[in-house]
Design an enzyme around this catalytic site. Structure first.
Site, PDB file in Angstrom:
ATOM      1  N   ASP A 156      45.831  29.236 -25.660  1.00  0.00           N
ATOM      2  CA  ASP A 156      46.764  30.298 -26.063  1.00  0.00           C
ATOM      3  C   ASP A 156      46.392  30.709 -27.484  1.00  0.00           C
ATOM      4  O   ASP A 156      45.207  30.708 -27.835  1.00  0.00           O
ATOM      5  CB  ASP A 156      48.207  29.821 -25.939  1.00  0.00           C
ATOM      6  CG  ASP A 156      49.189  30.959 -25.680  1.00  0.00           C
ATOM      7  OD1 ASP A 156      49.226  31.887 -26.507  1.00  0.00           O
ATOM      8  OD2 ASP A 156      49.918  30.924 -24.676  1.00  0.00           O
TER       9      ASP A 156
ATOM     10  N   HIS B 213      44.153  33.337 -27.257  1.00  0.00           N
ATOM     11  CA  HIS B 213      44.738  34.664 -27.089  1.00  0.00           C
ATOM     12  C   HIS B 213      44.727  35.443 -28.400  1.00  0.00           C
ATOM     13  O   HIS B 213      44.592  36.659 -28.400  1.00  0.00           O
ATOM     14  CB  HIS B 213      46.178  34.540 -26.571  1.00  0.00           C
ATOM     15  CG  HIS B 213      46.255  33.993 -25.184  1.00  0.00           C
ATOM     16  ND1 HIS B 213      47.443  33.823 -24.507  1.00  0.00           N
ATOM     17  CD2 HIS B 213      45.291  33.572 -24.329  1.00  0.00           C
ATOM     18  CE1 HIS B 213      47.212  33.329 -23.314  1.00  0.00           C
ATOM     19  NE2 HIS B 213      45.913  33.162 -23.182  1.00  0.00           N
TER      20      HIS B 213
END
Length: 517
Positions: A301, A337
């Site tokens: 993430d 991300h």
């Protein structure tokens, strides 16, 4: 010649910064170094480093050292004293038990907790080499936890009987949390609550075993009455130093300082598989005076996500407090991300965040600011300087229509028409970008989408260089909001945002939104 600086220092470990011109995570060229001391048993040590933030291990307490590196001035430093060295292996720990041996993991945790209690104020607990499986361990004030080279402290694969951190302590203050709100959560494999003067260091590894249990199969659920644990959870701590170790496979966020003051992390390696859910690397939340230097990220993430809690669904915010003074330098964000992310939990306010001399390689976004109606709070004083982005899909983004939470796609969140300004209106004011190079760009160099009732103010961009585009890129929306058109190889697009760029050719007049309802 420039002089190295000392980022952090413990009785046995030093983290230095070699401020070479052009250095990001790595130096432009490797440098040979020499460490000498007339006080230590090992009087001379030599080596070579390619890192801008090298660490020196196995130093001797209460010794004066002189560090010399090619191309730099010499620097001297004194290691602090250690009140006593405790070997965790002396307390009945058992190596190499199976991951599913719950009783064995519980016994090991009890032995480790006994070892922690035996550490004197200002002393060190050393975990010897070996693979040690244990239930969650709580650390205390005034200690160093040293992970020896070759040591692995790992969580078991099962969670039967796993301790739970309550949402609030006995005084009503937030303790356990989930995505910015008080919530019961399983205790992290390694955690500390309300401690001061804590150091976690060494060349060993913390393994959360998120890949071995069922943690990653229920990312947004509650099971057994609790949310998933972090990898390392630090709650209301002060004067914390994290040096050198590897931490991997966290059940959710990897390192989560919550309500902490004066925290330094240097030379860590933070790792999780690319498909592991919500395994952010380092998430300081409602913290002040945080330094993150020379850390390598490769996660599932966001690499770093700076947060400040979020309001409840009815606007409750008594648990909120600001994050202020975060410094990120000489880090490598290899995957994730976002490289440096702010939000979306930012209701307490995020102020004075700087990222400098970093490399972001293969992240979806570089600098990413995300919020939405209902959050409230303000994001101010964000700075990015001397950063290389290579293979990043969207380099710079600020999005005030982020479609998070169950109601994130509702009209009141996503409408491009002005809404009343109230306590839930988020503010973004003051973003400075200087000397950023983008290679292999896919979607957009910058995408800034503000609210019509609260436009983004004071975005300043200087010396932004788009060196190349990714020829294989497919068009896609550059930010996570509804009604955003797909983009490919675009420069800087903005709506409801003030962008001051020294290269007018980078400013596009094209719209971001496909609907203004």
């Amino acid at each position: 010649m420039t002089r190295p600086s000392i980022i952090a220092l413990s009785a046995r470990t030093a983290a230095l910064c070699l401020p070479a011109r052009g250095a990001l995570y790595r130096l432009p060229a490797a440098a040979k170094w020499r460490l000498s001391s007339s006080d230590a048993d090992e009087q001379v040590r030599q080596g070579e480093t390619s890192l801008a933030v090298p660490l020196l291990y196995e130093l001797q307490p209460r010794a004066r050292y002189r560090f010399e590196a090619e191309g730099f001035e010499a620097v001297e430093f004194d290691t602090p004293s250690c009140a006593g060295l405790v070997d965790a292996g002396d307390f009945g720990l058992v190596r190499d038990i199976h991951l599913d041996d719950i009783e064995g993991a519980r016994r090991n945790a009890a032995a480790l907790q006994e070892a922690v209690a035996a550490v004197p104020e200002g002393g060190t607990l050393r975990l010897p080499a070996g693979v040690w499986t244990a239930f969650p361990l709580a650390l205390k004030s005034g200690m160093t936890f040293d992970l020896s080279q070759g040591s692995v402290l790992r969580a078991p694969s099962g969670r039967a009987g796993w301790p739970v951190l309550a949402a609030r302590d006995t005084s009503g203050e937030m303790l356990g949390s989930w995505e910015g709100l008080p919530a019961d959560c399983f205790a992290a494999p390694l955690h500390a609550v309300g401690v001061r003067a804590l150091t976690i260091e060494g060349q060993g590894t913390l393994d959360g075993s998120g890949d071995r249990g069922d943690w990653w199969t229920w990312p947004k659920e509650t099971r057994g009455g609790a949310r998933r644990p972090r990898g390392l959870h630090l709650v209301s701590c002060s004067d914390v130093t994290l040096l050198g170790f590897t931490i991997r496979n966290a059940p959710s966020w990897t390192i989560h300082p919550q309500g902490c003051r004066r925290l330094t992390a240097a030379g860590l390696f933070i790792s999780a598989p690319p498909d592991s859910p919500n395994t952010d690397g380092f998430n300081p939340e409602s913290c002040q005076d945080v330094t993150i230097a020379g850390v390598r990220f490769s996660v599932g993430d966001d690499c770093i996500a700076v947060k400040a809690g979020k309001r409840g669904q009815t606007g409750e915010g008594e648990h909120l407090s600001e994050t202020r003074g975060v410094r990120v330098s000489h880090c490598l964000m290899e995957r994730g991300h976002g490289g440096l992310v702010i939000g979306s939990e930012m209701s307490g306010g995020v102020h004075d965040v700087a990222v400098e001399n970093c490399a972001m390689v293969g992240t979806d976004r570089g600098l990413r600011i995300k919020t939405r109606r209902g959050r409230g709070g303000a994001i101010t004083g964000i700075t990015m300087r001397h950063v290389l982005m290579d293979g990043v899909e969207t380099a710079l983004s600020a999005n005030a229509h982020y479609h998070c939470d169950p109601d994130g796609h509702d009209t009141w969140v996503q409408s491009r028409r002005p809404a009343p300004v109230d306590a839930g209106t988020p503010i973004i004011d003051g973003v400075t970008i200087e000397d950023v190079e983008i290679r292999d760009l896919a979607h957009a160099a910058g995408a800034f989408l503000g609210l019509p009732e609260a436009p983004i103010r004071n975005i300043k961009i200087r010396r932004l260089n788009i060196a190349s585009f990714n020829p294989k890129a497919a068009a896609a929306p550059p930010i996570m909001a509804d009604h955003v058109r797909p983009m490919r190889h675009e420069t800087i697009v903005s709506e409801q945002a003030e962008v001051d760029c020294d290269d007018l050719a980078l400013l596009s007049a094209a719209a971001i939104s496909t609907s203004f309802e």
